[in-house]
Design an enzyme around this catalytic site. Sequence first.
Site, PDB file in Angstrom:
ATOM      1  N   TYR A  22      34.626  30.918  25.397  1.00  0.00           N
ATOM      2  CA  TYR A  22      35.498  31.192  26.536  1.00  0.00           C
ATOM      3  C   TYR A  22      35.670  29.916  27.358  1.00  0.00           C
ATOM      4  O   TYR A  22      34.745  29.125  27.476  1.00  0.00           O
ATOM      5  CB  TYR A  22      34.868  32.212  27.490  1.00  0.00           C
ATOM      6  CG  TYR A  22      34.480  33.564  26.947  1.00  0.00           C
ATOM      7  CD1 TYR A  22      33.287  33.746  26.239  1.00  0.00           C
ATOM      8  CD2 TYR A  22      35.259  34.677  27.192  1.00  0.00           C
ATOM      9  CE1 TYR A  22      32.905  35.005  25.791  1.00  0.00           C
ATOM     10  CE2 TYR A  22      34.885  35.949  26.746  1.00  0.00           C
ATOM     11  CZ  TYR A  22      33.705  36.098  26.042  1.00  0.00           C
ATOM     12  OH  TYR A  22      33.334  37.345  25.597  1.00  0.00           O
ATOM     13  N   HIS A  33      38.399  39.937  31.744  1.00  0.00           N
ATOM     14  CA  HIS A  33      37.737  39.472  32.971  1.00  0.00           C
ATOM     15  C   HIS A  33      38.743  39.171  34.076  1.00  0.00           C
ATOM     16  O   HIS A  33      38.557  38.251  34.867  1.00  0.00           O
ATOM     17  CB  HIS A  33      36.907  38.214  32.669  1.00  0.00           C
ATOM     18  CG  HIS A  33      35.798  38.455  31.698  1.00  0.00           C
ATOM     19  ND1 HIS A  33      35.171  37.446  31.007  1.00  0.00           N
ATOM     20  CD2 HIS A  33      35.203  39.601  31.301  1.00  0.00           C
ATOM     21  CE1 HIS A  33      34.240  37.964  30.221  1.00  0.00           C
ATOM     22  NE2 HIS A  33      34.242  39.268  30.375  1.00  0.00           N
ATOM     23  N   ASN A  46      30.530  36.250  32.489  1.00  0.00           N
ATOM     24  CA  ASN A  46      31.091  37.597  32.511  1.00  0.00           C
ATOM     25  C   ASN A  46      30.881  38.106  33.935  1.00  0.00           C
ATOM     26  O   ASN A  46      29.785  37.995  34.480  1.00  0.00           O
ATOM     27  CB  ASN A  46      30.375  38.470  31.487  1.00  0.00           C
ATOM     28  CG  ASN A  46      30.148  37.738  30.179  1.00  0.00           C
ATOM     29  OD1 ASN A  46      29.440  36.728  30.180  1.00  0.00           O
ATOM     30  ND2 ASN A  46      30.708  38.198  29.102  1.00  0.00           N
TER      31      ASN A  46
HETATM   32  N1  6FA Z   1      31.661  42.014  32.667  1.00  0.00           N
HETATM   33  C1  6FA Z   1      30.410  41.559  32.610  1.00  0.00           C
HETATM   34  O1  6FA Z   1      29.900  41.019  33.587  1.00  0.00           O
HETATM   35  N2  6FA Z   1      29.673  41.662  31.462  1.00  0.00           N
HETATM   36  C2  6FA Z   1      30.186  42.199  30.327  1.00  0.00           C
HETATM   37  O2  6FA Z   1      29.482  42.272  29.301  1.00  0.00           O
HETATM   38  C3  6FA Z   1      31.508  42.678  30.360  1.00  0.00           C
HETATM   39  N3  6FA Z   1      32.078  43.235  29.254  1.00  0.00           N
HETATM   40  C4  6FA Z   1      33.309  43.820  29.371  1.00  0.00           C
HETATM   41  C5  6FA Z   1      33.816  44.561  28.282  1.00  0.00           C
HETATM   42  O3  6FA Z   1      33.129  44.577  27.151  1.00  0.00           O
HETATM   43  C6  6FA Z   1      35.032  45.258  28.408  1.00  0.00           C
HETATM   44  C7  6FA Z   1      35.568  45.997  27.221  1.00  0.00           C
HETATM   45  C8  6FA Z   1      35.734  45.248  29.655  1.00  0.00           C
HETATM   46  C9  6FA Z   1      37.008  46.023  29.853  1.00  0.00           C
HETATM   47  C10 6FA Z   1      35.223  44.506  30.731  1.00  0.00           C
HETATM   48  C11 6FA Z   1      34.026  43.800  30.592  1.00  0.00           C
HETATM   49  N4  6FA Z   1      33.487  43.087  31.650  1.00  0.00           N
HETATM   50  C12 6FA Z   1      32.218  42.583  31.580  1.00  0.00           C
HETATM   51  C13 6FA Z   1      34.242  42.934  32.913  1.00  0.00           C
HETATM   52  C14 6FA Z   1      33.795  43.897  34.007  1.00  0.00           C
HETATM   53  O4  6FA Z   1      33.503  45.170  33.481  1.00  0.00           O
HETATM   54  C15 6FA Z   1      34.911  43.965  35.050  1.00  0.00           C
HETATM   55  O5  6FA Z   1      35.189  42.667  35.511  1.00  0.00           O
HETATM   56  C16 6FA Z   1      34.505  44.844  36.239  1.00  0.00           C
HETATM   57  O6  6FA Z   1      34.185  46.153  35.814  1.00  0.00           O
HETATM   58  C17 6FA Z   1      35.606  44.912  37.285  1.00  0.00           C
HETATM   59  O7  6FA Z   1      35.110  45.618  38.395  1.00  0.00           O
HETATM   60  P1  6FA Z   1      36.089  46.247  39.488  1.00  0.00           P
HETATM   61  O8  6FA Z   1      35.243  46.982  40.463  1.00  0.00           O
HETATM   62  O9  6FA Z   1      36.993  45.194  39.987  1.00  0.00           O
HETATM   63  O10 6FA Z   1      37.054  47.251  38.708  1.00  0.00           O
HETATM   64  P2  6FA Z   1      36.848  48.353  37.566  1.00  0.00           P
HETATM   65  O11 6FA Z   1      38.062  48.330  36.737  1.00  0.00           O
HETATM   66  O12 6FA Z   1      35.534  48.233  36.912  1.00  0.00           O
HETATM   67  O13 6FA Z   1      36.798  49.738  38.392  1.00  0.00           O
HETATM   68  C18 6FA Z   1      37.937  50.334  38.946  1.00  0.00           C
HETATM   69  C19 6FA Z   1      37.658  51.821  39.123  1.00  0.00           C
HETATM   70  O14 6FA Z   1      38.686  52.388  39.895  1.00  0.00           O
HETATM   71  C20 6FA Z   1      37.623  52.576  37.815  1.00  0.00           C
HETATM   72  O15 6FA Z   1      36.501  53.418  37.800  1.00  0.00           O
HETATM   73  C21 6FA Z   1      38.943  53.375  37.818  1.00  0.00           C
HETATM   74  O16 6FA Z   1      38.844  54.598  37.124  1.00  0.00           O
HETATM   75  C22 6FA Z   1      39.132  53.579  39.299  1.00  0.00           C
HETATM   76  N5  6FA Z   1      40.546  53.740  39.688  1.00  0.00           N
HETATM   77  C23 6FA Z   1      41.569  52.932  39.340  1.00  0.00           C
HETATM   78  N6  6FA Z   1      42.717  53.347  39.888  1.00  0.00           N
HETATM   79  C24 6FA Z   1      42.413  54.429  40.623  1.00  0.00           C
HETATM   80  C25 6FA Z   1      43.183  55.316  41.432  1.00  0.00           C
HETATM   81  N7  6FA Z   1      44.491  55.114  41.607  1.00  0.00           N
HETATM   82  N8  6FA Z   1      42.566  56.349  42.026  1.00  0.00           N
HETATM   83  C26 6FA Z   1      41.215  56.534  41.842  1.00  0.00           C
HETATM   84  N9  6FA Z   1      40.445  55.733  41.095  1.00  0.00           N
HETATM   85  C27 6FA Z   1      41.031  54.703  40.497  1.00  0.00           C
HETATM   86  C1  ABL Z   2      32.562  40.763  27.770  1.00  0.00           C
HETATM   87  O1  ABL Z   2      32.410  40.304  28.891  1.00  0.00           O
HETATM   88  C2  ABL Z   2      33.915  40.879  27.214  1.00  0.00           C
HETATM   89  O2  ABL Z   2      34.811  41.339  28.193  1.00  0.00           O
HETATM   90  C3  ABL Z   2      33.999  41.756  25.990  1.00  0.00           C
HETATM   91  O3  ABL Z   2      35.249  41.486  25.397  1.00  0.00           O
HETATM   92  C4  ABL Z   2      32.842  41.495  25.044  1.00  0.00           C
HETATM   93  O4  ABL Z   2      32.850  42.388  23.941  1.00  0.00           O
HETATM   94  C5  ABL Z   2      31.553  41.775  25.794  1.00  0.00           C
HETATM   95  N1  ABL Z   2      31.490  41.081  27.033  1.00  0.00           N
HETATM   96  C6  ABL Z   2      30.326  41.368  24.970  1.00  0.00           C
HETATM   97  O5  ABL Z   2      30.268  39.998  24.800  1.00  0.00           O
HETATM   98  C7  ABL Z   2      33.739  42.166  22.847  1.00  0.00           C
HETATM   99  C8  ABL Z   2      33.188  42.885  21.618  1.00  0.00           C
HETATM  100  O6  ABL Z   2      31.956  42.294  21.229  1.00  0.00           O
HETATM  101  C9  ABL Z   2      34.183  42.835  20.476  1.00  0.00           C
HETATM  102  O7  ABL Z   2      33.737  43.590  19.385  1.00  0.00           O
HETATM  103  C10 ABL Z   2      35.530  43.362  20.947  1.00  0.00           C
HETATM  104  O8  ABL Z   2      36.482  43.190  19.927  1.00  0.00           O
HETATM  105  C11 ABL Z   2      35.975  42.640  22.191  1.00  0.00           C
HETATM  106  O9  ABL Z   2      34.982  42.733  23.191  1.00  0.00           O
HETATM  107  C12 ABL Z   2      37.268  43.237  22.739  1.00  0.00           C
HETATM  108  O10 ABL Z   2      37.740  42.509  23.840  1.00  0.00           O
END
Ligand code: 6FA
Ligand code: ABL
Length: 536
Positions: A395, A475, A513
């Site tokens: 990244y 992110h 992250n």
């Molecule tokens: N961040 C990390 O630090 N470590 C990780 O390993 C990591 N992995 C991932 C990952 O694997 C995926 C697939 C994704 C999508 C994100 C990852 N991230 C990781 C990033 C991290 O999860 C996000 O940066 C973080 O959750 C963002 O936090 P926020 O508080 O800004 O926002 P969210 O989207 O989490 O929460 C918003 C909430 O509001 C949700 O529960 C949603 O349902 C709710 N909401 C939205 N619109 C709404 C509405 N109109 N009314 C009521 N509720 C609503």
């Molecule tokens: C994160 O912060 C990223 O947002 C994710 O994309 C990441 O996971 C996790 N952490 C873990 O490092 C990956 C999965 O390992 C992949 O299998 C997947 O295809 C990808 O997220 C999808 O964005």
Amino acid sequence: VPYDYIVVGSGPGGLVTADRLSEAGKKVLLIERGGPSLGFTGGSYQPDWLKGTNLTKFDTPGLFETMFSDDNSFWWCKDITVFAGCLLGGGSAINGGLWWLPPDFDFSPNYGWPRSWANHLPYSAKLKARLPGTDTPSTDGKRYLMQSADVTAQLLKPAGYTNITINNSPNSKNRVYGYSTFGFLGGKRAGPIATYYKSAITRKNLSYKPNTMVLNVVRNGSTITGVKTSDNVIGGNGVIPLTPKGRVILSAGSFGTPRILFRSGIGPSDMVNLVKADPVAGPLLPPQQQWINLPVGHNVSDNPSINLVFTHPSIDAYDNWANVWSSPRPVDAEQYATNQSGVFAHASPRLNFWRAYTGRDKKVRYIQGTARPGAASITTDNPFNATQIMTITVYLSTGVTSRGRIGIDAAMKALPLVDPWFTDPIDKEVLLQGLNDIVANIPKVSGLTMITPDNTTTVKDYVDAYSPASMNSNHWVGSCSINHVVDQNTKVLSTNNLFVVDASIIPSMPMGNPQASIMVMAEQAVAKILALPGGA
Ligand code: 6FA
Ligand code: ABL
């Protein structure tokens, strides 16, 4: 009943906010569009092999990779075109769990923060006290399935990287690597849910309303009087009111918060005009002379990221996680179900690293890497041993200069309007340099073969052809950037009592992250909001 504070969204931003406001004795409503996640919150979605326990898919770190391969993926927001969690915990309920205490860079005036924010240490300490993170997530203190970490360490050492415990020195981010660190407790996903939500929900002055979507804020000019929800049973019209000095805090995420603002007549006129044209949302807008023109959706960043896939004879690719839901390795499943130890106590990452680069514009940019067993996609015509695959995702993090734009379409779906990756060619050059420096040492690791890109493709050609959608790192930050859309106290400009506390106010990419950094930001934001005169 009116509330002092209505917090919209229960992600990392919203849960810290709701917990601290209720701790301060305020009458708080936390409203979330989705349902339960972890077992203790009422979640029940689990594989057969965990029946009889309260361990769900969301609790069990080793099921993380199945988030992307499950047909019944009710946790993703269906009206956002990129991955976003719509359930209790938001992204923190479904993410990889990586947990980094923020370095000073994450709140530096050099990266867009007001000077009043630079001293994050008291807030980082608050977060650490609630959830320090662990690089030994298994309850027996042992590490499992570590081959991809060992191989990656061998690749990094010749480039001068040293091995550290990453969260012991958050500011050390140049040529360092360490074991992946997770926001887990007792072998289970914890994050903000098993900490901040857990304490908030016990308080009588906090109400939690799940499965309820906020459509827009209700306002009279610059004063917000409540929120309009999708549930018309509430008050006969779906409106939940504020007390006279009450405040609304939007924590709906980098896509969800801009959409609520657009639907409230706040944002660029092209977006608000799309709302106006919508038969349901249009009539809920305030009159046009009350629209507030702010750059909501602009200044957005996300880490561009590129996967390299390797094979090595030492690797156990764990069947690329394909069997963990329906036919897990029996010994590992039994071990986890019994005492939350073993392979299933880790999410997929095993090692993380960082290195600083100076681009030809003299700006410093950091790369971050994540190593894991398995791979999401492989492109080679050469034969390879699928049981020995591992991925290093590289990244571009702090210092990224590319920016994009988030918005809505005519159907009110939230989406990136302009992709934020490589709009500045120097970002691409630096990431390519970082990839080439890793690849250069492959001959020093006996038995290591890169299969994506393979020996018929240069890294440069691979990067040039990389599909933008695959560069998404999930992110997203910046769509309501501090100083542009919200002020130093996180109050939306030109409003009296509307605030934003989520990833969207962060003006540039954090170092790692981002979830823990978002929570540290929220700790500081809620302290500033509570200190601000005029509120309930
Ligand atoms: N961040 C990390 O630090 N470590 C990780 O390993 C990591 N992995 C991932 C990952 O694997 C995926 C697939 C994704 C999508 C994100 C990852 N991230 C990781 C990033 C991290 O999860 C996000 O940066 C973080 O959750 C963002 O936090 P926020 O508080 O800004 O926002 P969210 O989207 O989490 O929460 C918003 C909430 O509001 C949700 O529960 C949603 O349902 C709710 N909401 C939205 N619109 C709404 C509405 N109109 N009314 C009521 N509720 C609503
Ligand atoms: C994160 O912060 C990223 O947002 C994710 O994309 C990441 O996971 C996790 N952490 C873990 O490092 C990956 C999965 O390992 C992949 O299998 C997947 O295809 C990808 O997220 C999808 O964005």
